[in-house]
Design an enzyme around this catalytic site. Sequence first.
Site, short mmCIF file in Angstrom:
data_model
loop_
_atom_site.label_atom_id
_atom_site.label_comp_id
_atom_site.label_asym_id
_atom_site.label_seq_id
_atom_site.Cartn_x
_atom_site.Cartn_y
_atom_site.Cartn_z
N CYS A 113 0.82 -1.23 0.00
CA CYS A 113 0.00 0.00 0.00
C CYS A 113 0.85 1.27 0.00
CB CYS A 113 -0.93 0.01 1.21
SG CYS A 113 -1.90 -1.48 1.29
N HIS A 260 -4.03 6.73 1.32
CA HIS A 260 -4.28 5.40 0.76
C HIS A 260 -5.68 4.98 1.20
CE1 HIS A 260 -4.39 1.18 0.18
NE2 HIS A 260 -4.21 0.89 1.45
N ASN A 290 -10.25 -1.10 -1.91
CA ASN A 290 -8.84 -0.87 -1.59
C ASN A 290 -8.00 -1.43 -2.73
OD1 ASN A 290 -6.21 -1.25 -0.61
ND2 ASN A 290 -6.88 -1.65 1.48
O1 UT7 Z 1 -4.60 -1.66 2.79
C1 UT7 Z 1 -3.63 -1.85 3.72
C2 UT7 Z 1 -3.91 -2.46 4.94
N1 UT7 Z 1 -5.24 -2.95 5.19
C3 UT7 Z 1 -6.01 -2.32 6.05
O2 UT7 Z 1 -5.66 -1.28 6.52
C4 UT7 Z 1 -7.27 -2.99 6.49
C5 UT7 Z 1 -7.35 -2.98 7.99
N2 UT7 Z 1 -8.44 -3.74 8.58
C6 UT7 Z 1 -9.74 -3.52 8.27
O3 UT7 Z 1 -10.08 -2.72 7.43
C7 UT7 Z 1 -10.81 -4.25 9.08
O4 UT7 Z 1 -10.17 -4.84 10.19
C8 UT7 Z 1 -11.59 -5.32 8.27
C9 UT7 Z 1 -12.52 -4.63 7.28
C10 UT7 Z 1 -10.64 -6.23 7.51
C11 UT7 Z 1 -12.44 -6.16 9.20
O5 UT7 Z 1 -13.34 -5.31 9.94
P1 UT7 Z 1 -13.45 -5.44 11.52
O6 UT7 Z 1 -14.45 -4.48 11.95
O7 UT7 Z 1 -12.05 -5.30 12.07
O8 UT7 Z 1 -14.02 -6.90 11.70
P2 UT7 Z 1 -13.36 -8.15 12.46
O9 UT7 Z 1 -12.23 -8.72 11.69
O10 UT7 Z 1 -13.12 -7.77 13.89
O11 UT7 Z 1 -14.56 -9.19 12.42
C12 UT7 Z 1 -15.79 -8.96 13.14
C13 UT7 Z 1 -16.79 -10.03 12.75
C14 UT7 Z 1 -16.21 -11.44 12.78
O12 UT7 Z 1 -17.23 -12.31 13.19
P3 UT7 Z 1 -17.31 -12.83 14.73
O13 UT7 Z 1 -16.00 -13.53 14.98
O14 UT7 Z 1 -17.47 -11.60 15.56
O15 UT7 Z 1 -18.50 -13.72 14.72
C15 UT7 Z 1 -15.90 -11.74 11.35
O16 UT7 Z 1 -15.91 -13.12 11.03
O17 UT7 Z 1 -17.19 -9.81 11.39
C16 UT7 Z 1 -17.01 -11.01 10.64
N3 UT7 Z 1 -16.69 -10.64 9.26
C17 UT7 Z 1 -17.64 -10.48 8.31
N4 UT7 Z 1 -18.97 -10.59 8.36
C18 UT7 Z 1 -19.65 -10.34 7.21
C19 UT7 Z 1 -15.47 -10.42 8.71
N5 UT7 Z 1 -15.61 -10.11 7.42
C20 UT7 Z 1 -16.95 -10.14 7.15
C21 UT7 Z 1 -17.70 -9.91 5.97
N6 UT7 Z 1 -19.04 -10.03 6.05
N7 UT7 Z 1 -17.12 -9.59 4.78
#
Ligand code: UT7
Length: 333
Positions: A113, A260, A290
């Site tokens: 990135c 970014h 992204n």
């Molecule tokens: O580009 C360079 C670097 N990348 C970034 O900067 C990205 C950084 N991270 C993020 O943007 C976020 O952490 C994500 C978008 C990847 C994930 O969002 P989050 O709010 O941090 O969600 P999480 O990983 O804490 O997951 C929360 C819940 C989980 O379920 P449980 O364990 O609480 O039951 C996940 O399994 O959301 C679930 N989940 C989804 N549910 C529906 C994860 N992805 C999805 C999805 N649809 N696509």
Amino acid sequence: MIRTVFLGLGRCLPERVVTNNDLSQWMDTTDDWIVDRTGIRERRWVGEECGGSDLGAEAAREACERACVPLAEVDCIIVATLSPDHAFPGTACFMQAKLDLPGVPALDIRNQCSGFLYGLSVADAWIRCGTYRRVLLVGTEVHSTGLDVSTEGRDVACLFGDGAGAVLLGPAEEGSDRGVLSVHLHADGHHAKDLWIEAPSSRTVPQRITPEMLAEGKQFPKMRNRRVFTSAVQKMPEVIREALAQNEIGLEQIKLVVPHQANQRITEAVAKQLGISDEIMFSNIEFLGNTTAASIPLALYDAEQQGRIKKGDLIMLAAFGAGFTWGASLLRW
Ligand code: UT7
């Protein structure tokens, strides 16, 4: 002192639009979840055989056209990508052939990135030294062919989009105060495995990838979501402040921050940390997702088209991503 100016911008996006509802055919997800957690509504994914070099070449052509500089005058090519067409040679070589510029040096930057900012730093140094005068800097990615689109990979797969953004760079006219004022780069490899693809790997013996590794999904990107999120929110404001301090410029003088496009919540949290309004933070993640190394040039392209940046404006670029790597650059447009 010679400074580097942006002479022209170009972009190339695959025609195929993939909405959040489209994703829900392959994985357990909803439009509401993705919009709420990322700000993304749709992204572009290639629908047929197409590499980063193909998208990059189209974007590069447009950048030259818009700069009114014939392609033949390009004397250096830099391509930033984390999704190279092949393990080797570099995507810049494939793209150089497509542009039919034999003999022109072609360099790949592998800084995810932050790749566009790392590439900008190299291009800026070459232009200021007089080594090259017309440098094509391209960020290009084809993520879609490498994502786990099952429910297992939904956290990562919902984020990424394909696309290319290109800029033609060159020395500013004598006496002009426009151009790249500074670039600030950082990395911390202790976090290399917080966002990575494990295989194929030249470290594994006797083969780089095996059916077992494929069955375990080691060919797909994996992310420690929270760690990446919180580090991005900490490091981007830090490096933006570093750039401001070095140039003795206050935040109130910045016309637009072009970060970014990682996640809309990250962009909003960075604005909050800096104490600036969301209007000063440019965002186009809603429609492109992204696009890692392509996201800053794609955002600059849209910002310019929308009249959000004009000649003489102070613009801050900032990025954070895998590595970890991060950086910022202050420009007088
Ligand atoms: O580009 C360079 C670097 N990348 C970034 O900067 C990205 C950084 N991270 C993020 O943007 C976020 O952490 C994500 C978008 C990847 C994930 O969002 P989050 O709010 O941090 O969600 P999480 O990983 O804490 O997951 C929360 C819940 C989980 O379920 P449980 O364990 O609480 O039951 C996940 O399994 O959301 C679930 N989940 C989804 N549910 C529906 C994860 N992805 C999805 C999805 N649809 N696509």
